[in-house]
Design an enzyme around this catalytic site. Structure first.
Site, short mmCIF file in Angstrom:
data_model
loop_
_atom_site.label_atom_id
_atom_site.label_comp_id
_atom_site.label_asym_id
_atom_site.label_seq_id
_atom_site.Cartn_x
_atom_site.Cartn_y
_atom_site.Cartn_z
N ALA A 197 7.24 -5.64 -0.66
CA ALA A 197 7.20 -5.64 0.80
C ALA A 197 8.62 -5.67 1.34
O ALA A 197 9.56 -6.08 0.66
CB ALA A 197 6.41 -6.85 1.30
N GLU A 209 0.09 -5.26 -5.67
CA GLU A 209 -1.14 -5.58 -4.94
C GLU A 209 -1.81 -4.32 -4.40
O GLU A 209 -3.04 -4.20 -4.42
CB GLU A 209 -0.82 -6.56 -3.81
CG GLU A 209 -0.46 -7.95 -4.34
CD GLU A 209 0.03 -8.90 -3.26
OE1 GLU A 209 -0.55 -9.98 -3.14
OE2 GLU A 209 1.00 -8.55 -2.55
N GLU A 253 6.72 -13.14 -6.15
CA GLU A 253 6.82 -13.84 -4.87
C GLU A 253 7.31 -15.28 -4.98
O GLU A 253 8.02 -15.76 -4.08
CB GLU A 253 5.45 -13.81 -4.15
CG GLU A 253 5.11 -12.47 -3.51
CD GLU A 253 4.42 -11.51 -4.45
OE1 GLU A 253 3.88 -10.49 -3.98
OE2 GLU A 253 4.44 -11.76 -5.68
#
Length: 260
Positions: free
Chosen positions: A66, A115, A135
């Protein structure tokens, strides 16, 4: 429809969606997630599309993660909203599409990238693929379904290890643990995905959509997967595809499915 961050092409009943931010290693930002949602929604509504292939542009990354710059200063409420909206718009949306989605994982698939790959109905990887959920190294956890889908695919123990260590699997390890179905040289990745897609296209679109729903039901809280299967099985008996498929079998010819 024109997009800034993705490319979409349809040929031979296969729609290929390519995340096209190579300078950012195809990192997911809000704009890209919104465009992907629209592209998947459009492909799902297109009767000419029988299979969707999702990949990333360039040779380095499927999706490297991300775009951290977008949420580094978010509050608790903003963080929760980010995860919820992302799951609704893209990750859960892709998983529950009636049209089969193949993830063509080339290069890095990290964090939100893995993901997204796991949201696809199954995955094929190039030999240079690296997959992980890093993460916790940023002080956060996977928020786009990673803590749920990774254990389903690789088992609870391996998923716990991967998440806690922020470690990566190479392509062969990913295949060993069931995270991907095949590993091929990068130059052959889309060819294999298209070859598998052509096998899918020969079968009933209605039956495939019901099969996706039934398989997914097994992993949803409060849903009886067996009951979902029974209802979907019965539904198929009222379709034109069922009549065509059984008639073609009895007449010893290839079925020509209409998707109705």
């Amino acid at each position: 429809m024109s997009y800034e961050n993705i490319l979409v092409a349809t040929e031979n009943n296969i729609t290929t969606i390519t995340i096209n931010r190579p300078n950012k290693l195809n990192a997911l930002n809000k704009a890209t997630i919104a465009e992907l949602h629209q592209a998947f929604k459009t492909a799902e509504a297109d009767t000419a599309t029988r299979v969707i292939v999702l990949t990333g542009s360039g040779e380095k990354a499927f999706v490297a993660g991300a775009d951290i710059s977008e949420f580094a200063n978010f509050s608790v409420e903003e963080g929760a909203q980010l995860a919820q909206q992302g799951q609704e718009l893209l990750f859960d949306f892709v998983e529950n599409l009636k049209t089969p989605v193949i993830g063509a994982v080339n290069g890095f698939a990290l964090g939100g990238g893995l993901e997204l790959a796991m949201s696809c109905h199954f995955r094929v990887a190039s030999e240079n693929a690296k997959m992980g959920l890093p993460e916790v190294s940023l002080g956060v956890i996977p928020g786009y379904g990673g803590t749920q889908r990774l254990p389903q695919l690789v088992g609870k123990g391996k998923a716990m290890e991967m998440i806690m260590t922020a470690g990566m699997l190479n392509a062969e390890e990913a295949k060993q643990y069931g995270l991907v179905n095949y590993v091929v040289p990068q130059a052959e990745l889309l060819d294999l995905c298209n070859s598998i897609a052509q096998k899918i296209i020969k079968n009933s679109p209605v039956a495939i959509s019901k099969a996706i729903k039934a398989v997914n039901a097994n992993f949803k809280d409060g849903v009886n997967g067996y009951e979902t299967e029974i209802k979907a099985f019965g539904y198929c008996f009222g379709t034109e595809d069922f009549k065509e498929g059984t008639t073609a079998f009895l007449e010893k010819r290839k079925a020509e499915f209409s998707g109705k």
